[in-house]
Design a protein around this motif. Structure first.
Motif, short mmCIF file in Angstrom:
data_model
loop_
_atom_site.label_atom_id
_atom_site.label_comp_id
_atom_site.label_asym_id
_atom_site.label_seq_id
_atom_site.Cartn_x
_atom_site.Cartn_y
_atom_site.Cartn_z
N LYS A 70 -5.76 18.79 26.02
CA LYS A 70 -5.48 19.91 25.13
C LYS A 70 -6.28 19.79 23.84
CE LYS A 70 -0.78 20.98 26.66
NZ LYS A 70 0.62 21.22 26.20
N LEU A 71 -6.71 20.94 23.34
CA LEU A 71 -7.36 20.99 22.04
C LEU A 71 -6.28 21.11 20.98
CD1 LEU A 71 -10.30 23.42 22.80
CD2 LEU A 71 -10.35 20.93 22.73
N GLU A 72 -6.43 20.35 19.92
CA GLU A 72 -5.42 20.31 18.87
C GLU A 72 -5.91 21.04 17.63
OE1 GLU A 72 -4.41 16.72 16.15
OE2 GLU A 72 -3.11 16.54 17.91
N GLN A 73 -5.12 21.97 17.13
CA GLN A 73 -5.46 22.68 15.90
C GLN A 73 -4.47 22.27 14.82
OE1 GLN A 73 -5.51 26.95 16.01
NE2 GLN A 73 -5.80 27.13 13.82
N LYS A 74 -4.99 21.76 13.71
CA LYS A 74 -4.15 21.40 12.58
C LYS A 74 -3.77 22.67 11.83
CE LYS A 74 -6.13 16.79 12.01
NZ LYS A 74 -6.82 15.84 11.10
N PRO A 82 -11.85 30.37 29.10
CA PRO A 82 -10.95 31.18 28.27
C PRO A 82 -9.85 30.33 27.64
CG PRO A 82 -10.53 31.56 30.61
CD PRO A 82 -11.77 30.73 30.54
N MET A 83 -9.68 30.51 26.33
CA MET A 83 -8.67 29.77 25.58
C MET A 83 -7.55 30.68 25.08
SD MET A 83 -9.64 26.61 25.51
CE MET A 83 -8.64 25.99 24.18
N ASP A 91 -1.60 25.19 28.24
CA ASP A 91 -2.12 24.01 28.94
C ASP A 91 -3.43 23.52 28.33
OD1 ASP A 91 -3.58 26.27 29.82
OD2 ASP A 91 -4.07 25.31 31.72
N ARG A 92 -4.00 24.30 27.40
CA ARG A 92 -5.28 23.93 26.82
C ARG A 92 -5.25 23.80 25.31
NH1 ARG A 92 -8.57 21.97 27.40
NH2 ARG A 92 -10.58 23.02 27.45
N TYR A 93 -4.10 24.12 24.71
CA TYR A 93 -4.06 24.17 23.25
C TYR A 93 -2.73 23.65 22.74
CZ TYR A 93 -6.84 26.09 19.40
OH TYR A 93 -7.67 26.24 18.32
N LYS A 94 -2.77 23.00 21.60
CA LYS A 94 -1.55 22.59 20.92
C LYS A 94 -1.80 22.63 19.42
CE LYS A 94 -2.52 17.58 21.17
NZ LYS A 94 -2.01 16.29 21.64
#
Length: 243
Positions: free
Chosen positions: A77-81, A140-141, A230-233
Motif C-alpha cells: 500500500k502507498l501511504e499518504q501522510k 488506477p489508484m 488495497d493500494r492506499y492508506k
C-alpha cells in the motif's frame, strides 16, 4: 520450517513464515502462494490450520484471493501522510512513481446550490466539473471529481488537468494555495467504480473530501476522491499534549 513441538500455534508459525517471505522479497507482489493442499501435504498439517493462517494474511492485506485461480501476494500500500497539503501528482512523484490521469469528464456547468455554497459562489455560477481516474505507474489508484470556479481558475484545459492542476494554479496563475481540510470515510465500490478502478464490486474504498483554500481565504477547489483501499492508506502523526 514448522516446529510441531513448539508451544507457538502452527497456524501462527505458518503465518509468520509467509509474512517473512513477503517482507524479505522472496515472495514478490503478484506471486502466487501454494494451494492449501500443497501446504497440507508438504508440512503434514491440517487444511484448517493452513486456511486460518492464509485467512489472517488476507485480512491483514498481505494476500488476496482470485476465485478459481488461487491466492497471491498483494502490492504494498502507498501511504499518504495527513500532515501537509500536496497534490496527487506531487505525492506520487515523491515516491518515485509516475503519476497520470485519465479524463472521463471535463466541462463547465452551473454550480448547484451545494457546490456554490462550498465554493463560496452564487448559485448557477460557472464551475469546472472534472472527473478523472488517477494512476500511478499506469495502475488506477483513485476516482476523483473536482469542482473549481471558472472565474477564479481561468484558462483551464484538459491538457493542464492531465498534468498538474496545482502547478498551473501556483505557476501560471500565481495563486498561493495555503491550506485545506479533509474528511475521510469508508465505502464500498459500486459496479461503475469497480470497473474504473479494476477492483471487484463491493471492494473497500477510502473516500476523501478535500476543500483547499488560497492565501486570501477564497476556496480553490472541492475534491471528492475514492481510493482503492488495497493500494492506499493514510497516516497521521499524533502528539500527546499537556492537559
Amino acid at each position: 520450517m514448522i516446529n510441531k513441538q513448539s508451544p507457538v500455534p502452527i497456524y501462527y508459525q505458518l503465518e509468520e513464515q509467509l509474512k517473512n517471505q513477503i517482507e524479505s522479497g522472496i515472495l514478490q507482489p503478484g506471486d502466487p502462494i501454494w494451494s492449501e493442499r500443497e501446504f497440507t501435504e508438504r508440512y503434514e498439517i491440517s487444511r484448517m490450520t493452513v486456511r486460518q493462517a492464509i485467512n489472517n494474511l488476507v485480512h491483514s492485506g498481505l494476500l488476496y484471493r482470485i476465485k478459481g485461480k488461487g491466492t497471491f501476494v498483494t502490492e504494498p500500500k502507498l501511504e499518504q501522510k495527513l500532515t501537509g497539503l500536496t497534490s496527487f501528482t506531487e505525492d506520487m512523484q515523491s515516491r518515485g512513481l509516475t503519476p497520470s490521469s485519465s479524463i472521463i469528464g471535463f466541462s463547465i456547468v452551473p454550480a448547484s446550490q451545494n457546490i456554490a455554497t462550498e465554493l463560496q459562489l452564487k448559485e448557477h455560477a460557472p464551475v469546472y466539473e472534472i472527473k478523472r481516474i488517477r494512476l500511478a505507474d499506469g495502475k488506477p489508484m483513485a476516482l476523483e471529481k473536482t469542482y473549481l470556479s471558472a472565474n477564479l481558475v481561468v484558462g483551464l484545459t484538459e491538457k493542464i488537468v492531465q498534468e498538474s492542476l496545482y502547478q498551473y494554479v501556483e505557476g501560471a496563475l500565481q495563486l498561493i494555495i495555503e491550506s485545506g481540510t479533509q474528511e475521510i470515510e469508508a465505502s464500498s465500490a459500486s459496479k461503475e467504480e469497480g470497473k474504473l478502478l479494476q477492483v471487484p464490486f463491493n471492494s473497500p474504498l477510502l473516500c476523501m473530501k478535500r476543500k483547499s483554500f488560497l492565501s486570501d481565504g477564497k476556496v480553490l477547489e472541492i475534491v471528492q476522491s475514492s481510493y482503492r483501499a488495497d493500494r492506499y492508506k493514510f497516516m497521521v502523526r499524533l502528539d500527546r499534549g499537556l492537559f
